[in-house]
Scaffold this motif. Structure first.
Motif, PDB file in Angstrom:
ATOM      1  N   ALA A  32      21.138 -14.210   0.239  1.00  0.00           N
ATOM      2  CA  ALA A  32      21.238 -15.673   0.270  1.00  0.00           C
ATOM      3  C   ALA A  32      22.067 -16.161   1.455  1.00  0.00           C
ATOM      4  O   ALA A  32      21.777 -17.211   2.026  1.00  0.00           O
ATOM      5  CB  ALA A  32      21.826 -16.189  -1.041  1.00  0.00           C
ATOM      6  N   GLU A  33      23.073 -15.401   1.852  1.00  0.00           N
ATOM      7  CA  GLU A  33      23.933 -15.825   2.964  1.00  0.00           C
ATOM      8  C   GLU A  33      23.171 -15.895   4.291  1.00  0.00           C
ATOM      9  O   GLU A  33      23.522 -16.663   5.169  1.00  0.00           O
ATOM     10  CB  GLU A  33      25.128 -14.892   3.123  1.00  0.00           C
ATOM     11  CG  GLU A  33      24.753 -13.544   3.716  1.00  0.00           C
ATOM     12  CD  GLU A  33      25.907 -12.582   3.893  1.00  0.00           C
ATOM     13  OE1 GLU A  33      26.158 -12.167   5.036  1.00  0.00           O
ATOM     14  OE2 GLU A  33      26.540 -12.252   2.889  1.00  0.00           O
ATOM     15  N   GLY A  34      22.110 -15.116   4.427  1.00  0.00           N
ATOM     16  CA  GLY A  34      21.368 -15.099   5.675  1.00  0.00           C
ATOM     17  C   GLY A  34      20.090 -15.916   5.662  1.00  0.00           C
ATOM     18  O   GLY A  34      19.435 -16.046   6.701  1.00  0.00           O
ATOM     19  N   TRP A  35      19.717 -16.477   4.500  1.00  0.00           N
ATOM     20  CA  TRP A  35      18.435 -17.166   4.375  1.00  0.00           C
ATOM     21  C   TRP A  35      18.286 -18.306   5.392  1.00  0.00           C
ATOM     22  O   TRP A  35      17.263 -18.395   6.069  1.00  0.00           O
ATOM     23  CB  TRP A  35      18.236 -17.695   2.957  1.00  0.00           C
ATOM     24  CG  TRP A  35      16.839 -18.153   2.704  1.00  0.00           C
ATOM     25  CD1 TRP A  35      15.845 -17.414   2.152  1.00  0.00           C
ATOM     26  CD2 TRP A  35      16.266 -19.428   3.007  1.00  0.00           C
ATOM     27  NE1 TRP A  35      14.683 -18.156   2.094  1.00  0.00           N
ATOM     28  CE2 TRP A  35      14.917 -19.393   2.619  1.00  0.00           C
ATOM     29  CE3 TRP A  35      16.754 -20.595   3.583  1.00  0.00           C
ATOM     30  CZ2 TRP A  35      14.058 -20.470   2.783  1.00  0.00           C
ATOM     31  CZ3 TRP A  35      15.896 -21.678   3.751  1.00  0.00           C
ATOM     32  CH2 TRP A  35      14.571 -21.616   3.351  1.00  0.00           C
ATOM     33  N   ALA A  36      19.268 -19.160   5.500  1.00  0.00           N
ATOM     34  CA  ALA A  36      19.161 -20.321   6.400  1.00  0.00           C
ATOM     35  C   ALA A  36      19.018 -19.874   7.860  1.00  0.00           C
ATOM     36  O   ALA A  36      18.227 -20.458   8.609  1.00  0.00           O
ATOM     37  CB  ALA A  36      20.369 -21.237   6.239  1.00  0.00           C
ATOM     38  N   ARG A  37      19.754 -18.858   8.254  1.00  0.00           N
ATOM     39  CA  ARG A  37      19.641 -18.359   9.631  1.00  0.00           C
ATOM     40  C   ARG A  37      18.262 -17.767   9.873  1.00  0.00           C
ATOM     41  O   ARG A  37      17.652 -17.978  10.916  1.00  0.00           O
ATOM     42  CB  ARG A  37      20.700 -17.304   9.902  1.00  0.00           C
ATOM     43  CG  ARG A  37      22.058 -17.901  10.112  1.00  0.00           C
ATOM     44  CD  ARG A  37      23.006 -16.812  10.451  1.00  0.00           C
ATOM     45  NE  ARG A  37      23.686 -17.189  11.685  1.00  0.00           N
ATOM     46  CZ  ARG A  37      24.801 -16.647  12.091  1.00  0.00           C
ATOM     47  NH1 ARG A  37      25.362 -15.674  11.408  1.00  0.00           N
ATOM     48  NH2 ARG A  37      25.370 -17.053  13.203  1.00  0.00           N
TER      49      ARG A  37
END
Length: 98
Positions: A32-37
Motif C-alpha cells: 500500500a505504501e508504494g501504490w500511489a508512486r
C-alpha cells in the motif's frame, strides 16, 4: 536483471534503475505504501506493459471494473488469484530477454 534479483531489490529503499513500467511494478511490490508512486508512473505511460501494470494496481486496490478496462488495453485476460504471483508473472515477462 533476473526475477530473483528484482524480488531481492524490494528490500532496498528505492528501486534500481528500471524503465517506468518495471519501476512501477517495483513500487507495487512495496504494498500500500508504494501504490500511489506506482500508479503515478504508469498513469500516462503509453504501451501495453504500462497498461498491464495499471490493471494489476487497480485489481490490488479492489477496483475490478477499472482493472478490467486496463487489462483490455494491455491485451491481457483479467487476472484472478494471488496478487504477488501476478506481480511475479508480470516482472518475469518484462525482464525476459527479447
Amino acid at each position: 536483471m533476473t526475477l530473483d534479483q528484482f524480488r531481492a531489490s524490494l528490500a532496498a529503499d528505492a528501486p534500481p534503475a528500471l524503465p517506468p513500467p518495471l519501476s512501477a511494478l517495483w513500487w507495487a511490490g512495496r504494498g500500500a505504501e508504494g501504490w500511489a508512486r506506482a500508479h503515478a508512473l504508469v498513469q500516462d505511460e503509453p504501451g501495453a506493459e504500462a497498461a498491464w501494470i495499471h490493471a494489476h494496481l487497480h485489481r490490488a486496490e479492489g477496483d475490478l471494473g477499472n482493472a478490467g478496462y486496463w487489462y483490455r488495453r494491455a491485451g491481457r485476460p483479467a487476472a484472478a488469484g494471488d496478487l504477488a504471483a501476478e506481480r511475479d508473472a508480470i516482472a518475469a515477462a518484462l525482464l525476459a530477454p527479447r
